[in-house]
Design a protein around this motif. Sequence first.
Motif, PDB file in Angstrom:
ATOM      1  N   PRO A 186      39.155 -45.453   4.333  1.00 22.65           N
ATOM      2  CA  PRO A 186      39.577 -44.353   3.460  1.00 22.65           C
ATOM      3  C   PRO A 186      38.337 -43.582   2.993  1.00 22.65           C
ATOM      4  N   ASP A 187      38.534 -42.431   2.399  1.00 21.02           N
ATOM      5  CA  ASP A 187      37.405 -41.695   1.828  1.00 21.02           C
ATOM      6  C   ASP A 187      36.787 -42.468   0.670  1.00 21.02           C
ATOM      7  N   ASN A 188      37.635 -43.173  -0.076  1.00 24.03           N
ATOM      8  CA  ASN A 188      37.178 -43.930  -1.237  1.00 24.03           C
ATOM      9  C   ASN A 188      37.951 -45.247  -1.268  1.00 24.03           C
ATOM     10  N   PRO A 189      37.260 -46.413  -1.198  1.00 24.79           N
ATOM     11  CA  PRO A 189      37.973 -47.690  -1.208  1.00 24.79           C
ATOM     12  C   PRO A 189      38.729 -47.934  -2.505  1.00 24.79           C
ATOM     13  N   GLY A 190      38.336 -47.243  -3.562  1.00 20.43           N
ATOM     14  CA  GLY A 190      39.020 -47.384  -4.843  1.00 20.43           C
ATOM     15  C   GLY A 190      40.451 -46.872  -4.814  1.00 20.43           C
ATOM     16  N   ASP A 191      40.755 -45.968  -3.879  1.00 20.15           N
ATOM     17  CA  ASP A 191      42.132 -45.480  -3.764  1.00 20.15           C
ATOM     18  C   ASP A 191      43.071 -46.610  -3.342  1.00 20.15           C
ATOM     19  N   LEU A 192      42.641 -47.400  -2.364  1.00 20.70           N
ATOM     20  CA  LEU A 192      43.452 -48.550  -1.928  1.00 20.70           C
ATOM     21  C   LEU A 192      43.496 -49.618  -3.017  1.00 20.70           C
ATOM     22  N   LEU A 193      42.396 -49.792  -3.732  1.00 23.73           N
ATOM     23  CA  LEU A 193      42.352 -50.744  -4.836  1.00 23.73           C
ATOM     24  C   LEU A 193      43.353 -50.339  -5.916  1.00 23.73           C
ATOM     25  N   ALA A 194      43.375 -49.056  -6.266  1.00 26.12           N
ATOM     26  CA  ALA A 194      44.302 -48.572  -7.297  1.00 26.12           C
ATOM     27  C   ALA A 194      45.754 -48.791  -6.884  1.00 26.12           C
ATOM     28  N   HIS A 195      46.056 -48.565  -5.615  1.00 24.89           N
ATOM     29  CA  HIS A 195      47.415 -48.794  -5.120  1.00 24.89           C
ATOM     30  C   HIS A 195      47.779 -50.281  -5.244  1.00 24.89           C
ATOM     31  N   ALA A 196      46.873 -51.156  -4.843  1.00 26.41           N
ATOM     32  CA  ALA A 196      47.120 -52.597  -4.933  1.00 26.41           C
ATOM     33  C   ALA A 196      47.262 -53.040  -6.385  1.00 26.41           C
ATOM     34  N   ARG A 197      46.439 -52.478  -7.248  1.00 26.28           N
ATOM     35  CA  ARG A 197      46.500 -52.836  -8.674  1.00 26.28           C
ATOM     36  C   ARG A 197      47.847 -52.427  -9.263  1.00 26.28           C
ATOM     37  N   ARG A 198      48.330 -51.248  -8.892  1.00 23.88           N
ATOM     38  CA  ARG A 198      49.653 -50.813  -9.384  1.00 23.88           C
ATOM     39  C   ARG A 198      50.754 -51.755  -8.897  1.00 23.88           C
ATOM     40  N   GLU A 199      50.618 -52.202  -7.652  1.00 24.84           N
ATOM     41  CA  GLU A 199      51.660 -53.045  -7.063  1.00 24.84           C
ATOM     42  C   GLU A 199      51.606 -54.491  -7.563  1.00 24.84           C
ATOM     43  N   TYR A 200      50.396 -55.039  -7.719  1.00 23.65           N
ATOM     44  CA  TYR A 200      50.267 -56.473  -8.006  1.00 23.65           C
ATOM     45  C   TYR A 200      49.459 -56.827  -9.250  1.00 23.65           C
ATOM     46  N   GLY A 201      48.788 -55.879  -9.873  1.00 24.03           N
ATOM     47  CA  GLY A 201      47.869 -56.173 -10.971  1.00 24.03           C
ATOM     48  C   GLY A 201      48.504 -56.905 -12.142  1.00 24.03           C
ATOM     49  N   ALA A 202      49.597 -56.377 -12.669  1.00 23.27           N
ATOM     50  CA  ALA A 202      50.255 -57.004 -13.821  1.00 23.27           C
ATOM     51  C   ALA A 202      50.804 -58.377 -13.449  1.00 23.27           C
ATOM     52  N   GLN A 203      51.320 -58.490 -12.246  1.00 22.94           N
ATOM     53  CA  GLN A 203      51.869 -59.771 -11.793  1.00 22.94           C
ATOM     54  C   GLN A 203      50.761 -60.826 -11.714  1.00 22.94           C
ATOM     55  N   LEU A 204      49.597 -60.456 -11.175  1.00 22.53           N
ATOM     56  CA  LEU A 204      48.480 -61.396 -11.121  1.00 22.53           C
ATOM     57  C   LEU A 204      48.022 -61.770 -12.521  1.00 22.53           C
ATOM     58  N   GLU A 205      47.877 -60.790 -13.388  1.00 20.07           N
ATOM     59  CA  GLU A 205      47.414 -61.060 -14.747  1.00 20.07           C
ATOM     60  C   GLU A 205      48.356 -62.023 -15.470  1.00 20.07           C
ATOM     61  N   ASN A 206      49.648 -61.785 -15.373  1.00 17.53           N
ATOM     62  CA  ASN A 206      50.627 -62.676 -16.015  1.00 17.53           C
ATOM     63  C   ASN A 206      50.586 -64.075 -15.410  1.00 17.53           C
ATOM     64  N   TRP A 207      50.422 -64.147 -14.109  1.00 14.85           N
ATOM     65  CA  TRP A 207      50.392 -65.446 -13.445  1.00 14.85           C
ATOM     66  C   TRP A 207      49.137 -66.215 -13.844  1.00 14.85           C
ATOM     67  N   VAL A 208      47.981 -65.568 -13.829  1.00 16.68           N
ATOM     68  CA  VAL A 208      46.714 -66.228 -14.190  1.00 16.68           C
ATOM     69  C   VAL A 208      46.743 -66.699 -15.636  1.00 16.68           C
ATOM     70  N   ASP A 209      47.360 -65.928 -16.533  1.00 11.58           N
ATOM     71  CA  ASP A 209      47.422 -66.301 -17.949  1.00 11.58           C
ATOM     72  C   ASP A 209      48.096 -67.654 -18.160  1.00 11.58           C
ATOM     73  N   ARG A 210      48.951 -68.051 -17.246  1.00 14.96           N
ATOM     74  CA  ARG A 210      49.603 -69.366 -17.358  1.00 14.96           C
ATOM     75  C   ARG A 210      48.604 -70.515 -17.212  1.00 14.96           C
ATOM     76  N   PHE A 211      47.468 -70.256 -16.546  1.00 17.56           N
ATOM     77  CA  PHE A 211      46.538 -71.314 -16.205  1.00 17.56           C
ATOM     78  C   PHE A 211      45.173 -71.208 -16.869  1.00 17.56           C
ATOM     79  N   TYR A 212      44.816 -70.024 -17.295  1.00 14.40           N
ATOM     80  CA  TYR A 212      43.464 -69.784 -17.754  1.00 14.40           C
ATOM     81  C   TYR A 212      43.113 -70.670 -18.945  1.00 14.40           C
ATOM     82  N   GLU A 213      41.945 -71.294 -18.840  1.00 14.20           N
ATOM     83  CA  GLU A 213      41.466 -72.193 -19.884  1.00 14.20           C
ATOM     84  C   GLU A 213      40.333 -71.513 -20.634  1.00 14.20           C
ATOM     85  N   GLU A 214      40.612 -71.032 -21.855  1.00 13.88           N
ATOM     86  CA  GLU A 214      39.540 -70.425 -22.653  1.00 13.88           C
ATOM     87  C   GLU A 214      38.808 -71.524 -23.395  1.00 13.88           C
ATOM     88  N   ASP A 215      37.496 -71.326 -23.471  1.00 18.48           N
ATOM     89  CA  ASP A 215      36.666 -72.299 -24.211  1.00 18.48           C
ATOM     90  C   ASP A 215      36.704 -72.049 -25.693  1.00 18.48           C
TER      91      ASP A 215
END
Length: 179
Positions: free
Chosen positions: A150-179
């Motif tokens: 692509p002209d800018n790899p961030g365009d594909l990143l933005a598309h992926a983030r819109r599609e999966y970003g919130a889902q990944l964040e919610n899923w990771v929050d189930r496991f993340y261990e804060e110190d």
Amino acid sequence: MSDAYSPVPELNRLKEFDERIGNHYYATGFELLDFDKLDAAGGYSDEQEFIDSFLCFAYANHSGSLYTLWRMDDREDLATLPVVVFGDEGGIGIVAKDLRDLFRQLGCDWPQWPSWDGAQFMKPDPDDEPSPRHEEYVAWLHDTFGLTPPDNPGDLLAHARREYGAQLENWVDRFYEED
């Protein structure tokens, strides 16, 4: 037992290209690793479900960030899984909706710079030299998959983030261990 690099045909083809060109970069900071589960879960969680959900395959940059496939479901075609980066100094984020989009992003030869805010590509300075085998990679990408960068790899990143970003964040929050 197969001698293939991975259970992902697209990655096996990239591995063949990688071995053919030798010890030379074709995309800034990108370097294939042994295909496996994310070792120590990137410092996020020791939960087996978390560890088993990320299949590590490459360094994303020169400082040790890792590209993984996020096994978000039980689909058989692993190449269609989202690509996630684990930052070497923390942070986790969606990079691409699938391997082919990551391959296109690599064709831009822009450095990956993950942070706690997620993945991002940094546009190189005009004086920066391209990766030594970059042009060969771009030709391979077109010849092998019919893809172009692509002209800018961030365009594909933005598309992926819109599609999966919130889902990944919610899923990771189930496991993340804060110190």
